[in-house]
Design a protein around this motif. Structure first.
Motif, PDB file in Angstrom:
ATOM      1  N   UNK A  94      32.174 -14.125   6.600  1.00 50.40           N
ATOM      2  CA  UNK A  94      32.576 -14.458   7.958  1.00 50.40           C
ATOM      3  C   UNK A  94      33.423 -15.723   7.928  1.00 50.40           C
ATOM      4  N   UNK A  95      34.289 -15.849   8.896  1.00 49.98           N
ATOM      5  CA  UNK A  95      35.051 -17.075   9.025  1.00 49.98           C
ATOM      6  C   UNK A  95      34.181 -18.179   9.598  1.00 49.98           C
ATOM      7  N   UNK A  96      34.523 -19.451   9.354  1.00 48.68           N
ATOM      8  CA  UNK A  96      33.740 -20.567   9.888  1.00 48.68           C
ATOM      9  C   UNK A  96      33.958 -20.720  11.391  1.00 48.68           C
ATOM     10  N   UNK A  97      32.976 -21.384  12.061  1.00 50.27           N
ATOM     11  CA  UNK A  97      33.071 -21.622  13.491  1.00 50.27           C
ATOM     12  C   UNK A  97      32.502 -22.993  13.799  1.00 50.27           C
ATOM     13  N   UNK A  98      33.143 -23.726  14.717  1.00 46.49           N
ATOM     14  CA  UNK A  98      32.638 -25.024  15.158  1.00 46.49           C
ATOM     15  C   UNK A  98      32.691 -25.066  16.678  1.00 46.49           C
TER      16      UNK A  98
END
Length: 579
Positions: free
Chosen positions: A550-554
């Motif tokens: 999965x791509x990162x998320x902030x």
């Protein structure tokens, strides 16, 4: 005392971490029973009086009591692995000092240094909490907590064998060798925890607590020699009360105290520590009674006439059963919680001592008593760190478990003093030698049963598991239970990590970042994607998540600083990225 981390990432814990830390705990426990086989010969061996010879044992007790909370706090501040190695190193130096001398003063010095190793138990528990996955934490902490009993039980026959067939100084050479082995294994296998507590070391608090503990424990251990109503004994108790009261007032005024008394006053922590004293009392009674009963000559009419080595072997199942109880505890605690396992352990201890009142007429009956008490004490000891860990922030694990270990030590000290007085006052004088009586042994078992009854009453006041309407945090271990409580009680953020299709993402790394860009906390999502993070203070934070595939998320979020957690679900982008 807020939670933070170092810049260095946590090392990956190998499967050998738990046995290595448990081995270190067992080595430390060996120090406590090392001299049991030669206690009666110490005055002759050291060319001194019996009252002076008792300082060889008292010094280890006092230094261990002082070291446990101090080393726990130092571990929270500067690294638990570092302080664990330091504790073991001091123990090795003390063992070598004792091995090379028969002088009373030097022997006491060596034994004092050996006592500092008692801080290794809470440090090991803290390392486990910081490194292990939740599904392995319960049984690991149980084994570490029980190691003090395991080491004590296994040391008895080994020390008896050495003392019976070799020079008694060989006991200390062996202890030093075990300490060096534990240090080497720790350096090779155990990574340093990245978890740190902010603040500085409270030196005045450490000195105040040390003074108060010494003033309190000294008359407990020497009261029989000085007289319980003597001016010295009563004066020291009074001085201890004054010093500890002033110390408590000072600690409450500090921002980073040695012991957070407000946290200690929480019901979950307070009643766990009080119950720990009772468990310590019950554990030490069997260690004092059974070896004496087994070794008394049959001519007394009730003695079982066994050699020192055989007596040690018959008591050894006490420690072995405690060790094998750890995985059983993990399953019971996962299903019912550590409060229930503590109560169950105390009930088994009560049954063991109750049965023991009628099982003192044959050597084989000692095995039954040892196994029953080992199972009960193992369950009780295993429950204590889980109850503490579930009630305090991660940054205070070392200090909190150090204080809990201290409570157990106080229990064993009280037990030693009371049972010693009972056996002395009920002894028969035969040819100028004081011989313990069966009446004294039975009274000792009744005292242990009474202590267990008090422990049961205290355990009933512990907060139990509360039913939760949210299924994602059904506890599979003590750490899951801690997260469940964190959701309801501790301020912070909670939510779930979800994939692009809305499905939960397990074992995603969720990181809390403060406004200065520093990491303020981190956790892994559970199997259903749920997570819980506490915040050190109100303010704005970034909650970042990342998982393989999965791509990162902030996401930015603000916490008002009250007790209510903020719900924040994190939906990870669907594109695949390198793990």
């Amino acid at each position: 005392m807020t939670q933070t981390t170092t810049d260095r990432p946590a090392g990956r814990a190998s499967g050998a971490v738990v046995p290595v830390l448990a081995f270190a705990g067992i080595v430390v426990a060996v120090m406590q029973t090392l001299l049991v086989p030669v206690i009666k010969d110490l005055p002759q061996l050291l060319d001194t009086t019996p009252s002076n010879a008792t300082w060889v044992l008292t010094s280890t007790l006092l230094s261990g009591a002082v070291a446990t909370p101090i080393m726990g706090r130092l571990g929270d501040l500067y690294g638990k692995r570092r302080m664990l190695i330091l504790s073991l190193a001091v123990m090795v130096v003390g063992a070598l000092v004792s091995a090379l001398t028969s002088d009373l003063l030097l022997m006491i010095t060596g034994r004092t240094l050996q006592g500092f190793a008692m801080g290794a138990i809470p440090l090991g528990i803290g390392l486990m909490r910081d490194m292990l996955p939740r599904e392995k934490l319960g049984s690991a902490m149980a084994l570490m907590s029980s190691s003090i009993g395991v080491g004590g039980g296994l040391a008895l026959p080994a020390a008896a064998l050495v003392a019976q067939h070799s020079d008694w100084h060989a006991l200390y050479y062996g202890a030093a060798g075990l300490g060096l082995l534990a240090i080497g294994l720790t350096l090779l296998v155990v990574p340093e925890s990245p978890m740190r507590a902010e603040g500085t070391f409270d030196l005045p608090g450490a000195l105040g607590l040390s003074a108060g503990l010494v003033l309190f424990l000294l008359p407990i251990t020497k009261g029989s020699d000085w007289g319980w109503a003597s001016g010295t004994t009563l004066g020291l108790f009074g001085a201890a009360a004054v010093v500890l009261l002033l110390w408590g007032v000072m600690e409450l005024r500090l921002k980073a105290p040695l012991v957070d008394l407000r946290t200690t006053a929480r019901p979950a922590v307070l009643f766990t520590n009080l119950a720990s004293i009772m468990v310590g009392v019950s554990f030490y009674v069997v260690s004092l009674v059974l070896p004496q009963l087994l070794q008394l000559p049959k001519s007394t009419g009730y003695g079982l006439g066994q050699s020192m080595v055989v007596a040690g072997l018959l008591v050894a199942p006490l420690g072995l059963t405690m060790m094998f109880t750890a995985p059983v505890y993990a399953r019971l605690s996962a299903k019912y919680g550590p409060k229930v396992t503590l109560i169950l352990g105390l009930l088994i201890i009560a049954i063991g001592y109750g049965a023991g009142l009628g099982l003192m007429s044959a050597a084989w009956q000692s095995l039954i008593i040892s196994v029953l008490l080992g199972a009960g004490i193992g369950l009780a000891y295993s429950s204590l760190p889980a109850l503490i860990v579930g009630a305090v922030p991660a940054s205070e694990t070392g200090a909190a478990n150090g204080l809990n270990t201290l409570m157990r030590s106080i229990g064993t000290s009280v037990s030693s003093a009371v049972i010693g007085m009972v056996l002395a006052n009920t002894a028969n004088n035969v040819g100028g030698v004081e011989i313990p009586t069966m009446h004294g042994f039975r009274v000792s078992f009744l005292i242990a049963t009474g202590a267990v009854a008090v422990g049961l009453l205290l355990a009933l006041f512990l907060p139990g598991r509360r039913p939760s309407n949210r299924p994602q945090l059904r506890a599979s271990s003590e750490e899951d239970a801690a997260l469940e409580r964190a959701e309801r009680v501790l301020r912070g953020f909670r939510g779930r990590v979800l994939g692009a299709d809305g499905s939960p993402v397990a074992r995603a790394k969720v990181t809390l970042i403060d406004r200065r860009g520093r990491q303020a906390g981190a956790t892994l999502s559970a199997e259903d994607g749920s997570y819980a993070l506490t915040v050190p203070a109100q303010g704005s934070y970034v909650v970042a998540a990342r998982a393989a595939g999965h791509g990162p998320l902030a996401s930015s979020a603000t916490h008002a600083g009250d007790e209510r957690p903020v719900d924040l679900d994190l939906s990870l982008p669907g594109e695949t990225v390198p793990a």
